[in-house]
Design a protein around this motif. Structure first.
Motif, PDB file in Angstrom:
ATOM      1  N   VAL A   5      96.680  62.595 142.253  1.00 47.28           N
ATOM      2  CA  VAL A   5      96.688  63.486 143.407  1.00 47.28           C
ATOM      3  C   VAL A   5      97.801  64.512 143.256  1.00 47.28           C
ATOM      4  CG1 VAL A   5      97.047  63.618 145.895  1.00 47.28           C
ATOM      5  CG2 VAL A   5      95.640  61.790 144.936  1.00 47.28           C
ATOM      6  N   LYS A   6      98.963  64.077 142.829  1.00 52.24           N
ATOM      7  CA  LYS A   6     100.089  64.991 142.666  1.00 52.24           C
ATOM      8  C   LYS A   6      99.767  66.051 141.621  1.00 52.24           C
ATOM      9  CE  LYS A   6     104.953  65.248 141.568  1.00 52.24           C
ATOM     10  NZ  LYS A   6     106.117  64.574 141.064  1.00 52.24           N
ATOM     11  N   SER A   7      99.254  65.657 140.470  1.00 48.41           N
ATOM     12  CA  SER A   7      98.967  66.639 139.429  1.00 48.41           C
ATOM     13  C   SER A   7      97.858  67.593 139.867  1.00 48.41           C
ATOM     14  CB  SER A   7      98.611  65.953 138.112  1.00 48.41           C
ATOM     15  OG  SER A   7      97.420  65.217 138.245  1.00 48.41           O
ATOM     16  N   THR A   8      96.890  67.113 140.628  1.00 51.02           N
ATOM     17  CA  THR A   8      95.836  67.988 141.140  1.00 51.02           C
ATOM     18  C   THR A   8      96.410  68.990 142.124  1.00 51.02           C
ATOM     19  OG1 THR A   8      94.180  66.261 140.853  1.00 51.02           O
ATOM     20  CG2 THR A   8      93.635  68.039 142.371  1.00 51.02           C
ATOM     21  N   ASN A   9      97.282  68.540 143.011  1.00 53.50           N
ATOM     22  CA  ASN A   9      97.911  69.438 143.979  1.00 53.50           C
ATOM     23  C   ASN A   9      98.748  70.501 143.286  1.00 53.50           C
ATOM     24  OD1 ASN A   9      96.767  68.118 146.145  1.00 53.50           O
ATOM     25  ND2 ASN A   9      98.553  66.847 146.539  1.00 53.50           N
ATOM     26  N   GLU A  10      99.460  70.127 142.234  1.00 50.53           N
ATOM     27  CA  GLU A  10     100.326  71.068 141.544  1.00 50.53           C
ATOM     28  C   GLU A  10      99.531  72.117 140.770  1.00 50.53           C
ATOM     29  OE1 GLU A  10     103.212  68.863 139.305  1.00 50.53           O
ATOM     30  OE2 GLU A  10     104.082  68.017 141.114  1.00 50.53           O
ATOM     31  N   GLN A  11      98.246  71.875 140.549  1.00 50.12           N
ATOM     32  CA  GLN A  11      97.392  72.849 139.877  1.00 50.12           C
ATOM     33  C   GLN A  11      96.910  73.929 140.844  1.00 50.12           C
ATOM     34  OE1 GLN A  11      94.073  71.059 137.891  1.00 50.12           O
ATOM     35  NE2 GLN A  11      95.307  69.463 136.995  1.00 50.12           N
ATOM     36  N   SER A  12      96.977  73.664 142.130  1.00 52.38           N
ATOM     37  CA  SER A  12      96.367  74.561 143.109  1.00 52.38           C
ATOM     38  C   SER A  12      97.164  75.850 143.278  1.00 52.38           C
ATOM     39  CB  SER A  12      96.246  73.862 144.465  1.00 52.38           C
ATOM     40  OG  SER A  12      97.516  73.752 145.082  1.00 52.38           O
ATOM     41  N   LEU A  13      96.450  76.887 143.657  1.00 54.04           N
ATOM     42  CA  LEU A  13      97.090  78.169 143.932  1.00 54.04           C
ATOM     43  C   LEU A  13      98.022  78.042 145.130  1.00 54.04           C
ATOM     44  CD1 LEU A  13      97.399  81.162 143.312  1.00 54.04           C
ATOM     45  CD2 LEU A  13      95.343  81.580 144.684  1.00 54.04           C
ATOM     46  N   ARG A  14      97.621  77.304 146.130  1.00 50.20           N
ATOM     47  CA  ARG A  14      98.469  77.120 147.321  1.00 50.20           C
ATOM     48  C   ARG A  14      99.821  76.505 146.945  1.00 50.20           C
ATOM     49  NH1 ARG A  14      97.610  76.853 152.774  1.00 50.20           N
ATOM     50  NH2 ARG A  14      95.363  76.937 152.478  1.00 50.20           N
ATOM     51  N   PHE A  15      99.808  75.477 146.107  1.00 51.01           N
ATOM     52  CA  PHE A  15     101.049  74.839 145.675  1.00 51.01           C
ATOM     53  C   PHE A  15     101.945  75.858 144.969  1.00 51.01           C
ATOM     54  CE2 PHE A  15     103.728  72.806 142.537  1.00 51.01           C
ATOM     55  CZ  PHE A  15     104.339  71.799 143.263  1.00 51.01           C
ATOM     56  N   GLN A  16     101.365  76.648 144.055  1.00 47.62           N
ATOM     57  CA  GLN A  16     102.146  77.623 143.303  1.00 47.62           C
ATOM     58  C   GLN A  16     102.706  78.720 144.203  1.00 47.62           C
ATOM     59  OE1 GLN A  16     103.133  77.329 140.128  1.00 47.62           O
ATOM     60  NE2 GLN A  16     102.093  75.358 140.093  1.00 47.62           N
ATOM     61  N   VAL A  17     101.930  79.183 145.175  1.00 50.00           N
ATOM     62  CA  VAL A  17     102.423  80.192 146.126  1.00 50.00           C
ATOM     63  C   VAL A  17     103.594  79.619 146.914  1.00 50.00           C
ATOM     64  CG1 VAL A  17     101.842  81.473 148.230  1.00 50.00           C
ATOM     65  CG2 VAL A  17     100.274  81.476 146.283  1.00 50.00           C
ATOM     66  N   ASP A  18     103.461  78.395 147.409  1.00 46.76           N
ATOM     67  CA  ASP A  18     104.562  77.760 148.147  1.00 46.76           C
ATOM     68  C   ASP A  18     105.797  77.594 147.274  1.00 46.76           C
ATOM     69  OD1 ASP A  18     103.036  77.615 150.436  1.00 46.76           O
ATOM     70  OD2 ASP A  18     102.520  75.496 150.185  1.00 46.76           O
ATOM     71  N   LYS A  19     105.586  77.221 146.029  1.00 47.03           N
ATOM     72  CA  LYS A  19     106.699  76.994 145.105  1.00 47.03           C
ATOM     73  C   LYS A  19     107.444  78.291 144.789  1.00 47.03           C
ATOM     74  CE  LYS A  19     107.537  75.597 140.320  1.00 47.03           C
ATOM     75  NZ  LYS A  19     106.909  75.091 139.095  1.00 47.03           N
ATOM     76  N   TRP A  20     106.707  79.351 144.463  1.00 53.07           N
ATOM     77  CA  TRP A  20     107.337  80.582 143.975  1.00 53.07           C
ATOM     78  C   TRP A  20     107.710  81.573 145.073  1.00 53.07           C
ATOM     79  CZ3 TRP A  20     109.188  81.061 139.214  1.00 53.07           C
ATOM     80  CH2 TRP A  20     108.719  80.168 138.246  1.00 53.07           C
ATOM     81  N   LEU A  21     106.935  81.640 146.147  1.00 49.26           N
ATOM     82  CA  LEU A  21     107.218  82.614 147.199  1.00 49.26           C
ATOM     83  C   LEU A  21     107.864  81.988 148.430  1.00 49.26           C
ATOM     84  CD1 LEU A  21     103.981  84.782 146.933  1.00 49.26           C
ATOM     85  CD2 LEU A  21     106.286  85.369 146.138  1.00 49.26           C
ATOM     86  N   ALA A  22     107.789  80.683 148.554  1.00 49.11           N
ATOM     87  CA  ALA A  22     108.428  79.929 149.637  1.00 49.11           C
ATOM     88  C   ALA A  22     108.235  80.567 151.008  1.00 49.11           C
ATOM     89  CB  ALA A  22     109.917  79.742 149.329  1.00 49.11           C
ATOM     90  N   PRO A  23     106.980  80.788 151.415  1.00 46.11           N
ATOM     91  CA  PRO A  23     106.773  81.369 152.742  1.00 46.11           C
ATOM     92  C   PRO A  23     107.145  80.371 153.838  1.00 46.11           C
ATOM     93  CG  PRO A  23     104.683  80.714 151.793  1.00 46.11           C
ATOM     94  CD  PRO A  23     105.738  80.498 150.732  1.00 46.11           C
TER      95      PRO A  23
END
Length: 87
Positions: A5-23
């Motif tokens: 589940v963790k690796s699947t979540n980390e593949q998502s665009l939403r995860f990457q947007v949260d990680k890099w842009l921290a809205p």
């Protein structure tokens, strides 16, 4: 199973947007561009968010393994092997 589940979540665009842009919870996020690259026809999106310091935007690229990343996938290039040389 939790690791899957963790690796699947980390593949998502939403995860990457949260990680890099921290809205933040009240920050809006917009996809301002999406298309395919000229070389390889791979998908990409440009995501923008408004922060107190100003607008922030990043491009995210879809890789062959299904992951979204902030760097483009490597270009497929012809490879030479010893089989081709008859060695």
């Amino acid at each position: 199973m939790e690791g899957d589940v963790k690796s699947t979540n980390e593949q998502s665009l939403r995860f990457q947007v949260d990680k890099w842009l921290a809205p933040g919870p009240t920050t809006s996020v917009h996809v301002v561009e999406f298309s395919r690259t000229l070389s390889g026809r791979r998908r990409y999106v440009c995501v923008e968010t408004a922060q107190p310091a100003g607008l922030r935007a990043l491009f995210f690229f879809r890789h062959d393994d299904g992951c979204w990343r902030v760097f483009p996938p490597s270009v497929d290039r012809p490879k030479m092997s010893t089989d081709c040389l008859g060695l």
